[in-house]
Design a protein around this motif. Structure first.
Motif, PDB file in Angstrom:
ATOM      1  N   ALA A  51       0.828  -1.208   0.000  1.00  0.00           N
ATOM      2  CA  ALA A  51       0.000   0.000   0.000  1.00  0.00           C
ATOM      3  C   ALA A  51       0.859   1.254   0.000  1.00  0.00           C
ATOM      4  O   ALA A  51       0.526   2.254  -0.650  1.00  0.00           O
ATOM      5  N   THR A  52       1.990   1.223   0.706  1.00  0.00           N
ATOM      6  CA  THR A  52       2.883   2.382   0.737  1.00  0.00           C
ATOM      7  C   THR A  52       3.527   2.629  -0.620  1.00  0.00           C
ATOM      8  O   THR A  52       3.694   3.782  -1.048  1.00  0.00           O
ATOM      9  N   GLY A  54       2.232   2.050  -3.438  1.00  0.00           N
ATOM     10  CA  GLY A  54       1.238   2.393  -4.453  1.00  0.00           C
ATOM     11  C   GLY A  54       0.845   1.239  -5.340  1.00  0.00           C
ATOM     12  O   GLY A  54       0.342   1.465  -6.446  1.00  0.00           O
ATOM     13  N   GLU A  57      -4.706  -0.481  -5.958  1.00  0.00           N
ATOM     14  CA  GLU A  57      -5.450   0.469  -6.776  1.00  0.00           C
ATOM     15  C   GLU A  57      -6.527   1.183  -5.974  1.00  0.00           C
ATOM     16  O   GLU A  57      -6.797   2.353  -6.199  1.00  0.00           O
ATOM     17  N   GLU A  59      -8.419   3.242  -3.185  1.00  0.00           N
ATOM     18  CA  GLU A  59      -8.062   4.257  -2.200  1.00  0.00           C
ATOM     19  C   GLU A  59      -8.640   3.871  -0.838  1.00  0.00           C
ATOM     20  O   GLU A  59      -9.828   3.554  -0.723  1.00  0.00           O
ATOM     21  N   ALA A 126       7.004  -4.098  -6.881  1.00  0.00           N
ATOM     22  CA  ALA A 126       6.640  -2.730  -6.519  1.00  0.00           C
ATOM     23  C   ALA A 126       7.875  -1.893  -6.214  1.00  0.00           C
ATOM     24  O   ALA A 126       7.945  -0.710  -6.580  1.00  0.00           O
ATOM     25  N   ARG A 130       9.056   1.424  -8.345  1.00  0.00           N
ATOM     26  CA  ARG A 130       9.311   2.700  -7.694  1.00  0.00           C
ATOM     27  C   ARG A 130      10.715   3.210  -8.021  1.00  0.00           C
ATOM     28  O   ARG A 130      10.904   4.410  -8.296  1.00  0.00           O
ATOM     29  N   SER A 133      10.780   4.474 -11.645  1.00  0.00           N
ATOM     30  CA  SER A 133      10.152   5.786 -11.816  1.00  0.00           C
ATOM     31  C   SER A 133      11.063   6.912 -11.350  1.00  0.00           C
ATOM     32  O   SER A 133      10.973   8.030 -11.848  1.00  0.00           O
ATOM     33  N   SER A 142       2.141  11.865 -15.636  1.00  0.00           N
ATOM     34  CA  SER A 142       1.128  11.589 -14.637  1.00  0.00           C
ATOM     35  C   SER A 142       0.768  12.877 -13.956  1.00  0.00           C
ATOM     36  O   SER A 142       1.443  13.891 -14.098  1.00  0.00           O
TER      37      SER A 142
END
Length: 353
Positions: A51-52, A54, A57, A59, A126, A130, A133, A142
Motif C-alpha cells: 500500500a505504501t 502504491g 489500486e 483508495e 513494486a 518505484r 520511476s 502523470s
C-alpha cells in the motif's frame, strides 16, 4: 521423505527472500496458518508495504490497514475477508487462493507457501517499479504533486550525471550502485580542483534553534522574492502589451500571442530557492562580481546587444531646458469692464507713452 525435504527447501527459499526484503521471523511449514498471529502479522506487513509503494489500486481511508493482524475471537475471520479482497485487487493468478473458500485452502502448508511467495514477488516488483520511476529520464506523464516532485528529482539527477560526464543509468539500476558511482567519480575529480574551492558558505553546526531561525529566514526571503517576481512579471506584461498598440500588430497579433502566452504561463511568482540551496552554497558565492565584468558578460551577452537603435523622436523629459510659461493677456470687455469672477490676473498693462 523426499516430498518433506522438498517442502522444507521451498520454505527455506521463501525465508531467504523475506530476509532479503528485510522481513524476519518467517513461519515454517508446521505453523498453524491463519490462526497463527505471527503468520497474520507477516502478511499484514507485506500488504502495508504494498500500500505504501502504491501497488494497491483502491483508495483507503486514513488509518485503514490493508490487512489487520489483531488478536481476538473474530481476528482470523476479518483477516481472511480482507485477504480475499487483497488477492483480488492484486490479480492473483492462483485460483485456489482466490476461490470461494480461502480459509480451507490456507490450511494446507503448500497454499500458505504460495501465498507468501506471491506477496514477496509483489513487493519486489513494486520496489523495482518505484526505483524505475525515480531513475527513468523520461518518466510517463502523470498528474499530482508527487509526480511533479519526482520529475524534478529526475531532472536534477540527469544534470548531475551530465556535469560529471557519466552516462544515464539504465532502468532498474539500484540506488546504492548509482550513489557509489557518483561518489567514485567525485572522488576522482576532487584532486584536480584548486585548493579551498569547495569550502561551504555555511560552516557553523546547525542545532534545533538554528534550524528554526534558518527556516524562518528562508520563508522571509521567499516572500520577498515572490513580491519582486510579481513586480517583474507585471512590468513584463505591460511591456508586451505595448507591442500590440502598433498598426502592424493587428495582422500579427495572433502570432505574437502564440509565442508569448506559453512563455508567460511558465513564469510564476513563486521562488524555487530552498534551504537545500543554502546548504549546498560554497564560500565563493559571497564574492561580489560587477555586472559589467568580462566574467559576468560571458553569461549575459547575447545577439541583441549588438543591435543599434536608429533615430527616435525626442520625448522631452528635461524640465531645466524649458522656458517658464508666460501669462496670457486679455483686453477689457465693452460690457462694463468688470473682470469675470474666478479669472486669474497676472498684472496690468503699461500705459503707452
Amino acid at each position: 521423505m523426499e516430498g518433506a525435504e522438498a517442502g522444507e527447501q521451498e520454505w527455506a527459499a521463501v525465508a531467504q527472500d523475506l530476509l532479503a526484503l528485510g522481513y524476519e521471523g518467517c513461519p515454517g511449514a508446521a505453523s498453524p496458518g491463519t490462526s497463527c498471529p505471527d503468520f497474520r502479522a507477516l502478511c499484514a506487513r507485506l500488504a502495508a508495504e504494498l500500500a505504501t509503494l502504491g501497488a494497491l489500486e483502491r483508495e483507503r481511508e486514513e488509518g485503514t490497514e490493508a490487512l489487520s493482524a489483531g488478536d481476538g475471537p473474530g481476528a482470523e475471520e476479518e483477516f481472511l475477508r480482507q485477504l480475499a479482497g487483497l488477492l483480488w485487487e492484486l490479480h492473483c493468478p492462483d485460483r485456489e487462493l482466490c476461490g470461494g473458500d480461502c480459509a480451507a485452502s490456507l490450511r494446507e502448508p503448500d497454499a500458505r507457501l504460495r501465498l507468501l511467495r506471491f506477496l514477496c514477488s509483489e513487493v519486489q516488483a513494486a520496489r523495482l517499479l518505484r526505483l524505475r520511476s525515480r531513475l527513468d529520464p523520461n518518466p510517463e506523464p502523470s498528474c499530482g504533486e508527487g509526480a511533479e516532485a519526482g520529475s524534478g528529482m529526475v531532472q536534477e539527477l540527469i544534470l548531475t550525471l551530465q556535469a560529471l560526464g557519466l552516462p544515464r543509468p539504465t532502468p532498474g539500476t539500484p540506488a546504492c550502485q548509482l550513489l557509489r558511482d557518483l561518489h567514485a567519480k567525485i572522488s576522482e575529480l576532487l584532486p584536480s580542483l584548486p585548493p579551498e574551492s569547495l569550502q561551504p558558505l555555511l560552516n557553523h553546526p546547525l542545532d534545533a534553534p538554528r534550524w528554526e531561525v534558518l527556516a524562518s529566514l528562508s520563508q522571509s526571503l521567499r516572500d520577498q522574492y515572490g513580491c519582486r517576481r510579481c513586480l517583474l512579471l507585471k512590468r513584463l506584461d505591460l511591456t508586451t502589451s505595448a507591442f500590440h498598440w502598433s498598426d502592424r500588430a493587428e495582422a500579427q497579433g495572433e502570432a505574437m500571442k502564440a509565442v508569448l502566452i506559453p512563455i508567460r504561463e511558465a513564469l510564476t511568482s513563486e521562488s524555487d530557492v530552498s534551504i537545500a540551496h543554502v546548504l549546498a552554497a560554497r564560500a565563493d558565492l559571497s564574492r561580489l562580481v560587477p555586472a559589467t565584468s568580462k566574467t559576468a558578460r560571458r553569461g549575459t551577452c547575447c545577439a541583441i546587444n549588438k543591435v543599434l537603435m536608429g533615430s527616435v523622436p525626442d520625448r522631452g523629459g528635461r524640465p531645466n531646458e524649458l522656458e517658464a510659461p508666460m501669462p496670457s493677456w486679455q483686453s477689457r470687455r465693452e460690457d462694463g469692464g468688470g473682470r469675470k469672477a474666478g479669472r486669474q490676473c497676472w498684472g496690468r498693462k503699461k500705459k503707452k507713452k
